[in-house]
Design an enzyme around this catalytic site. Structure first.
Site, PDB file in Angstrom:
ATOM      1  N   THR A  12       0.831  -1.208   0.000  1.00  0.00           N
ATOM      2  CA  THR A  12       0.000   0.000   0.000  1.00  0.00           C
ATOM      3  C   THR A  12       0.870   1.264   0.000  1.00  0.00           C
ATOM      4  O   THR A  12       0.708   2.161  -0.841  1.00  0.00           O
ATOM      5  CB  THR A  12      -0.907   0.010   1.254  1.00  0.00           C
ATOM      6  N   VAL A  13       1.811   1.333   0.939  1.00  0.00           N
ATOM      7  CA  VAL A  13       2.582   2.568   1.132  1.00  0.00           C
ATOM      8  C   VAL A  13       3.651   2.745   0.046  1.00  0.00           C
ATOM      9  O   VAL A  13       3.795   3.831  -0.529  1.00  0.00           O
ATOM     10  CB  VAL A  13       3.216   2.584   2.546  1.00  0.00           C
ATOM     11  N   LYS A 102       6.464   1.709  12.046  1.00  0.00           N
ATOM     12  CA  LYS A 102       6.437   2.088  13.473  1.00  0.00           C
ATOM     13  C   LYS A 102       6.862   0.954  14.377  1.00  0.00           C
ATOM     14  O   LYS A 102       7.397   1.192  15.460  1.00  0.00           O
ATOM     15  CB  LYS A 102       5.059   2.641  13.850  1.00  0.00           C
ATOM     16  N   GLU A 125       7.863  10.798  10.108  1.00  0.00           N
ATOM     17  CA  GLU A 125       6.520  11.374  10.284  1.00  0.00           C
ATOM     18  C   GLU A 125       5.435  10.325  10.053  1.00  0.00           C
ATOM     19  O   GLU A 125       4.434  10.267  10.770  1.00  0.00           O
ATOM     20  CB  GLU A 125       6.344  12.547   9.299  1.00  0.00           C
ATOM     21  N   GLY A 183      -6.831  -0.538   2.596  1.00  0.00           N
ATOM     22  CA  GLY A 183      -5.390  -0.375   2.832  1.00  0.00           C
ATOM     23  C   GLY A 183      -5.071   0.281   4.162  1.00  0.00           C
ATOM     24  O   GLY A 183      -3.952   0.755   4.376  1.00  0.00           O
ATOM     25  N   GLU A 186      -3.096  -3.428   8.776  1.00  0.00           N
ATOM     26  CA  GLU A 186      -1.871  -4.150   8.431  1.00  0.00           C
ATOM     27  C   GLU A 186      -2.280  -5.473   7.753  1.00  0.00           C
ATOM     28  O   GLU A 186      -3.401  -5.954   7.956  1.00  0.00           O
ATOM     29  CB  GLU A 186      -1.064  -4.462   9.694  1.00  0.00           C
ATOM     30  N   LYS A 201       3.075   3.584  18.387  1.00  0.00           N
ATOM     31  CA  LYS A 201       3.031   5.016  18.047  1.00  0.00           C
ATOM     32  C   LYS A 201       3.174   5.870  19.304  1.00  0.00           C
ATOM     33  O   LYS A 201       3.847   6.902  19.302  1.00  0.00           O
ATOM     34  CB  LYS A 201       1.728   5.333  17.310  1.00  0.00           C
TER      35      LYS A 201
HETATM   36  P1  NAP Z   1       1.955  -4.036   2.878  1.00  0.00           P
HETATM   37  O1  NAP Z   1       0.885  -3.589   1.960  1.00  0.00           O
HETATM   38  O2  NAP Z   1       1.804  -5.328   3.609  1.00  0.00           O
HETATM   39  O3  NAP Z   1       3.318  -4.067   2.038  1.00  0.00           O
HETATM   40  C1  NAP Z   1       4.524  -4.459   2.592  1.00  0.00           C
HETATM   41  C2  NAP Z   1       5.559  -4.495   1.487  1.00  0.00           C
HETATM   42  O4  NAP Z   1       6.819  -4.796   2.065  1.00  0.00           O
HETATM   43  C3  NAP Z   1       5.312  -5.575   0.422  1.00  0.00           C
HETATM   44  O5  NAP Z   1       5.614  -5.056  -0.842  1.00  0.00           O
HETATM   45  C4  NAP Z   1       6.292  -6.692   0.791  1.00  0.00           C
HETATM   46  O6  NAP Z   1       6.791  -7.396  -0.332  1.00  0.00           O
HETATM   47  C5  NAP Z   1       7.417  -5.867   1.368  1.00  0.00           C
HETATM   48  N1  NAP Z   1       8.219  -6.591   2.344  1.00  0.00           N
HETATM   49  C6  NAP Z   1       7.827  -7.056   3.550  1.00  0.00           C
HETATM   50  N2  NAP Z   1       8.860  -7.627   4.184  1.00  0.00           N
HETATM   51  C7  NAP Z   1       9.925  -7.526   3.363  1.00  0.00           C
HETATM   52  C8  NAP Z   1      11.278  -7.936   3.427  1.00  0.00           C
HETATM   53  N3  NAP Z   1      11.745  -8.586   4.483  1.00  0.00           N
HETATM   54  N4  NAP Z   1      12.100  -7.653   2.376  1.00  0.00           N
HETATM   55  C9  NAP Z   1      11.614  -7.008   1.301  1.00  0.00           C
HETATM   56  N5  NAP Z   1      10.349  -6.599   1.168  1.00  0.00           N
HETATM   57  C10 NAP Z   1       9.521  -6.855   2.191  1.00  0.00           C
HETATM   58  O7  NAP Z   1       2.213  -2.947   4.008  1.00  0.00           O
HETATM   59  P2  NAP Z   1       1.882  -1.400   3.943  1.00  0.00           P
HETATM   60  O8  NAP Z   1       0.482  -1.171   4.362  1.00  0.00           O
HETATM   61  O9  NAP Z   1       2.372  -0.834   2.653  1.00  0.00           O
HETATM   62  O10 NAP Z   1       2.785  -0.858   5.150  1.00  0.00           O
HETATM   63  C11 NAP Z   1       4.180  -0.767   5.027  1.00  0.00           C
HETATM   64  C12 NAP Z   1       4.749  -0.211   6.335  1.00  0.00           C
HETATM   65  O11 NAP Z   1       4.186   1.081   6.567  1.00  0.00           O
HETATM   66  C13 NAP Z   1       4.399  -1.049   7.571  1.00  0.00           C
HETATM   67  O12 NAP Z   1       5.481  -1.000   8.461  1.00  0.00           O
HETATM   68  C14 NAP Z   1       3.176  -0.340   8.142  1.00  0.00           C
HETATM   69  O13 NAP Z   1       3.034  -0.519   9.519  1.00  0.00           O
HETATM   70  C15 NAP Z   1       3.512   1.103   7.827  1.00  0.00           C
HETATM   71  N6  NAP Z   1       2.349   1.997   7.695  1.00  0.00           N
HETATM   72  C16 NAP Z   1       1.279   1.618   6.963  1.00  0.00           C
HETATM   73  C17 NAP Z   1       0.211   2.508   6.807  1.00  0.00           C
HETATM   74  C18 NAP Z   1      -0.998   2.145   6.012  1.00  0.00           C
HETATM   75  O14 NAP Z   1      -1.967   2.913   6.060  1.00  0.00           O
HETATM   76  N7  NAP Z   1      -1.013   1.042   5.276  1.00  0.00           N
HETATM   77  C19 NAP Z   1       0.272   3.759   7.425  1.00  0.00           C
HETATM   78  C20 NAP Z   1       1.405   4.118   8.168  1.00  0.00           C
HETATM   79  C21 NAP Z   1       2.446   3.227   8.297  1.00  0.00           C
HETATM   80  P3  NAP Z   1       5.835  -8.300  -1.303  1.00  0.00           P
HETATM   81  O15 NAP Z   1       4.960  -7.297  -2.010  1.00  0.00           O
HETATM   82  O16 NAP Z   1       6.765  -8.989  -2.211  1.00  0.00           O
HETATM   83  O17 NAP Z   1       5.078  -9.188  -0.386  1.00  0.00           O
HETATM   84  N1  HSE Z   2      -2.681   0.013  10.378  1.00  0.00           N
HETATM   85  C1  HSE Z   2      -2.391   1.338  10.781  1.00  0.00           C
HETATM   86  C2  HSE Z   2      -3.657   2.014  11.252  1.00  0.00           C
HETATM   87  C3  HSE Z   2      -1.787   2.095   9.628  1.00  0.00           C
HETATM   88  O1  HSE Z   2      -4.747   1.505  10.952  1.00  0.00           O
HETATM   89  O2  HSE Z   2      -3.584   3.048  11.929  1.00  0.00           O
HETATM   90  C4  HSE Z   2      -1.322   3.482   9.999  1.00  0.00           C
HETATM   91  O3  HSE Z   2      -0.203   3.422  10.833  1.00  0.00           O
END
Ligand code: NAP
Ligand code: HSE
Length: 326
Positions: A12-13, A102, A125, A183, A186, A201
């Protein structure tokens, strides 16, 4: 100059960062004076189909990312490791890092910040409240204030679920599924609904505000997973709403923290925070009570925070460049 940007993670990110870097490259160049190009993307599964620019260098090896010599790394993977190891290596090579992770930053943020030379920028941030700029507010705009209390909604998924259950009468499982599809949640939503995500957080905020964190084992932590329909209905009968609340108080060097569902009357500031929004109220000795509210999860909001971090880092770097005398 040309800035080479690598993205770790393309979920997603990561996808959000990729899209903004491509769509806003002219605006970013105006802001920073730099042309930012994506030099590599790290993922786990190379076979997955992805909406990514065709000629992007995609790898599942972090050493490949280092070998293409990025100037800045956007980190959007999951969990403490290998994220911490990767970012430590990057910082040691003088690469700026911007993270949304985080789970990793709550545990290892202080170590990463200590490792970085003054010319290496570290942005986090997006770890807390996504694109709602609470880290920037507290670190840059309220430096002289003593914050004595933080009361906050820090998990977008929990607030989305509570809103859907309370206002629309949806079952927990339906609301969680929607939060996953949008999205917000997690990939494994346990951290969201069990209160761990808000806890991480809150620890990041504690570190930022007080340069220390309470002993993690002493912090009461409860998520929304145990809430029953009856709890929601009882709050409704009383004219209240249940919110998932993270609290920090600071008194003579002592920090108290908790993460738990609380039922609020309509007079409380967090009562009206709906959907995926987060809100952070800080009580400060000089400025009084200040509340910041905005989207707390999601692709655009989170990527926006990371791009803003990058802009600041590149602007600071540009300010340090030696001026050519003519
Ligand atoms: P996600 O959709 O599950 O995507 C995670 C990505 O990381 C995938 O592309 C995965 O690869 C890759 N990945 C995971 N472990 C890896 C590793 N060991 N080596 C290489 N690539 C790896 O997660 P997300 O929602 O984008 O979130 C990413 C991070 O941002 C997390 O730490 C989350 O807590 C944080 N975050 C998310 C949000 C939100 O709203 N989603 C908001 C703030 C912070 P594959 O695609 O190949 O599986
Ligand atoms: N899964 C987290 C939430 C993403 O719902 O707040 C943002 O950090």
């Amino acid at each position: 100059m040309t800035i080479r940007a690598a993205i770790l993670g393309f979920g997603t990110v990561g996808e959000g960062i990729h899209d903004i870097l491509l769509e806003k490259h002219q605006e970013l160049e105006k802001l920073t004076g730099d042309h930012i190009e994506i030099c590599g993307v790290l993922v786990q599964d190379l076979k997955k189909k992805r909406p990514i620019k065709e000629d992007t260098f995609l790898t599942n090896q972090f050493e490949d990312i280092l070998s293409v010599q990025p100037d800045i790394i956007f980190e959007a993977t999951v969990g403490e490791e290998p994220s911490f190891t990767y970012l430590s290596k990057a910082i040691a090579q003088g690469i700026h890092v911007v993270t949304a992770n985080k789970v990793m930053f709550a545990a290892y943020g202080p170590s990463l910040l200590a490792q970085a030379h003054s010319y290496v920028g570290i942005g986090y941030e997006a770890t807390t409240a996504a694109g709602t700029p609470v880290i920037g507010l507290l670190s840059k705009l309220m430096q002289a204030s003593q914050i004595t209390k933080v009361e906050a909604i820090l998990n977008g998924t929990s607030n989305y679920i509570l809103t859907a259950m309370q206002s629309e009468g949806k079952p927990f499982s339906t609301a969680l599924k929607e939060a996953q599809e949008k999205g917000y949640a997690e990939a494994d939503p346990t951290n969201d609904i069990e209160g761990h995500d808000a806890f991480y957080k809150l620890m990041i905020l504690s570190q930022l505000l007080y340069n220390k964190q309470p002993d993690w084992n002493t912090v009461p932590r409860e998520g929304i997973a145990g809430l029953q329909k009856e709890n929601i209905e009882e709050a409704k009968r009383k004219g209240e709403k249940i919110r998932h609340v993270a609290t920090l108080t600071y008194n003579r060097g002592e920090i108290q923290a908790s993460v738990r569902p609380v039922s609020f009357p309509s007079s409380h500031g967090l009562y009206s925070i709906e959907g995926v929004d987060n809100a952070i109220t800080v009580e400060s000795d000089i400025a009084g009570s200040i509340t910041l509210r905005g989207p707390g999860a999601g692709k655009s909001s989170t990527a926006s925070a990371m791009i803003e971090d990058a802009v600041q880092i590149l602007q600071n770097q540009a300010a340090k460049r030696p001026q050519l005398s003519h």
